[in-house]
Motif scaffolding. Structure first.
Motif, PDB file in Angstrom:
ATOM      1  N   ALA A  81       0.957  -1.279  -0.007  1.00  0.00           N
ATOM      2  CA  ALA A  81       0.175   0.144   0.112  1.00  0.00           C
ATOM      3  C   ALA A  81       0.690   1.195  -0.235  1.00  0.00           C
ATOM      4  N   ALA A  82       1.828   1.324   0.768  1.00  0.00           N
ATOM      5  CA  ALA A  82       2.625   2.403   0.945  1.00  0.00           C
ATOM      6  C   ALA A  82       3.452   2.757  -0.651  1.00  0.00           C
ATOM      7  N   CYS A  83       3.836   1.707  -1.068  1.00  0.00           N
ATOM      8  CA  CYS A  83       4.632   1.662  -2.446  1.00  0.00           C
ATOM      9  C   CYS A  83       3.690   2.178  -3.357  1.00  0.00           C
ATOM     10  N   ARG A  84       2.637   1.687  -3.437  1.00  0.00           N
ATOM     11  CA  ARG A  84       1.404   2.362  -4.271  1.00  0.00           C
ATOM     12  C   ARG A  84       1.164   3.737  -4.159  1.00  0.00           C
ATOM     13  N   GLU A  85       1.286   3.996  -2.850  1.00  0.00           N
ATOM     14  CA  GLU A  85       0.996   5.624  -2.521  1.00  0.00           C
ATOM     15  C   GLU A  85       1.991   6.384  -3.241  1.00  0.00           C
ATOM     16  N   MET A  86       3.291   5.894  -2.956  1.00  0.00           N
ATOM     17  CA  MET A  86       4.319   6.687  -3.595  1.00  0.00           C
ATOM     18  C   MET A  86       4.341   6.790  -4.786  1.00  0.00           C
ATOM     19  N   ALA A 121       5.707   9.966   4.270  1.00  0.00           N
ATOM     20  CA  ALA A 121       6.172   9.697   5.452  1.00  0.00           C
ATOM     21  C   ALA A 121       5.554   8.255   5.752  1.00  0.00           C
ATOM     22  N   PHE A 122       4.476   7.798   4.823  1.00  0.00           N
ATOM     23  CA  PHE A 122       3.753   6.598   4.634  1.00  0.00           C
ATOM     24  C   PHE A 122       4.835   5.482   4.258  1.00  0.00           C
ATOM     25  N   PHE A 123       5.633   5.912   3.312  1.00  0.00           N
ATOM     26  CA  PHE A 123       6.372   5.138   2.627  1.00  0.00           C
ATOM     27  C   PHE A 123       7.797   4.813   3.549  1.00  0.00           C
ATOM     28  N   ALA A 124       8.098   5.872   4.107  1.00  0.00           N
ATOM     29  CA  ALA A 124       9.304   5.740   5.093  1.00  0.00           C
ATOM     30  C   ALA A 124       9.100   4.645   6.222  1.00  0.00           C
ATOM     31  N   GLU A 125       7.671   4.449   6.625  1.00  0.00           N
ATOM     32  CA  GLU A 125       7.413   3.559   7.765  1.00  0.00           C
ATOM     33  C   GLU A 125       7.664   2.167   6.935  1.00  0.00           C
ATOM     34  N   LEU A 127       9.649   1.480   4.466  1.00  0.00           N
ATOM     35  CA  LEU A 127      11.240   1.348   4.637  1.00  0.00           C
ATOM     36  C   LEU A 127      11.721   0.659   5.741  1.00  0.00           C
ATOM     37  N   THR A 128      11.174   1.383   6.792  1.00  0.00           N
ATOM     38  CA  THR A 128      11.565   0.756   8.178  1.00  0.00           C
ATOM     39  C   THR A 128      11.351  -0.517   8.675  1.00  0.00           C
TER      40      THR A 128
END
Length: 236
Positions: A81-86, A121-125, A127-128
């Motif tokens: 989901a985060a990757c798609r948002e990015m 910020a969503f994508f950074a999470e 990554l972590t």
């Protein structure tokens, strides 16, 4: 003899194997999209720990078992989901920058669009999260490479279109932009900074990425600007 009618996919018998396979694939894509839509909204609002599989299923009008069928785990769904948002954000950023006529306008459009949402910020999470879940890292790696390649293509196109002189190679410029964006957004969210402050900080760190054309080209651009101004507002 009358010509034999040709059946379209929608007219094929429901029992036709190819028709059934296509229908199944379409339904599967639609369900995955609904789950990603619902998950993205909830993850942004509540975070990974605060969102349950049951919550996501309810938001997507689906069954919890469908989440595990399509994504295996909640963490895998979070990362996808985060990757798609990015990637959606990258597309919106590129579209916003198309209206720019100068290098500074271009950089400002990029920074303003990126800092207007919490997608980075969503994508950074995500990554972590992949630091502990290396099985999810390939999706993040592909997303980052796509950000870099598409960003480089868009930037090179604008440079060529306007005759700007880039201070860096397009690929380097794109990588630097996204690295700065992620760093500024992560720090800014931790400090509670506003979108305007985040945008200003991005512009400060990025600095100039290119310079406008000189000589005849810049004169032509100034004349176009003057001609576009309402009567009485042209340069003296």
């Amino acid at each position: 003899m009358a010509p034999k009618s040709i059946q379209s996919a929608s007219e094929m018998p429901a029992g036709d194997p190819k028709h059934a396979a296509r229908a199944t694939r379409t339904a599967g894509r639609q369900m995955r999209s609904r789950l990603l839509d619902g998950a993205s909204r909830l993850f942004k609002e509540r975070g990974l720990a605060g969102t349950s599989i049951s919550d996501i299923a309810a938001a997507a009008d689906a069954f919890p078992s469908q989440i595990t069928y399509y994504f295996r785990t909640k963490e895998a769904l979070f990362v996808e989901a985060a990757c798609r948002e990015m990637l959606y954000l990258a597309r919106a950023t590129e579209q916003a920058a198309l209206q720019a006529h100068t290098p500074r306008e271009y950089t400002h459009a990029l920074a303003e669009t990126v800092t207007a949402t919490d997608s980075v910020a969503f994508f950074a999470e995500a990554l972590t999260l992949t630091r502990r879940r290396q099985d999810l890292a390939p999706l993040v790696e592909r997303t980052i490479e796509r950000l870099h390649s598409e960003g480089a293509r868009a930037y090179a196109s604008q440079v060529e279109r306007h005759g700007w002189r880039s201070l860096r190679a397009p690929q380097e410029s794109s990588r630097r932009f996204w690295a700065v964006a992620i760093g500024v957004m992560v720090e800014g969210y931790a400090m509670g900074r506003s979108a305007e402050d985040l945008c200003s900080e991005m512009l400060r760190v990025l600095g100039d990425q290119a310079t406008p054309p000189t000589g005849a080209d810049s004169s032509r651009l100034r004349l176009v600007d003057d001609r576009d101004k309402p009567d009485g507002e042209g340069s003296s």
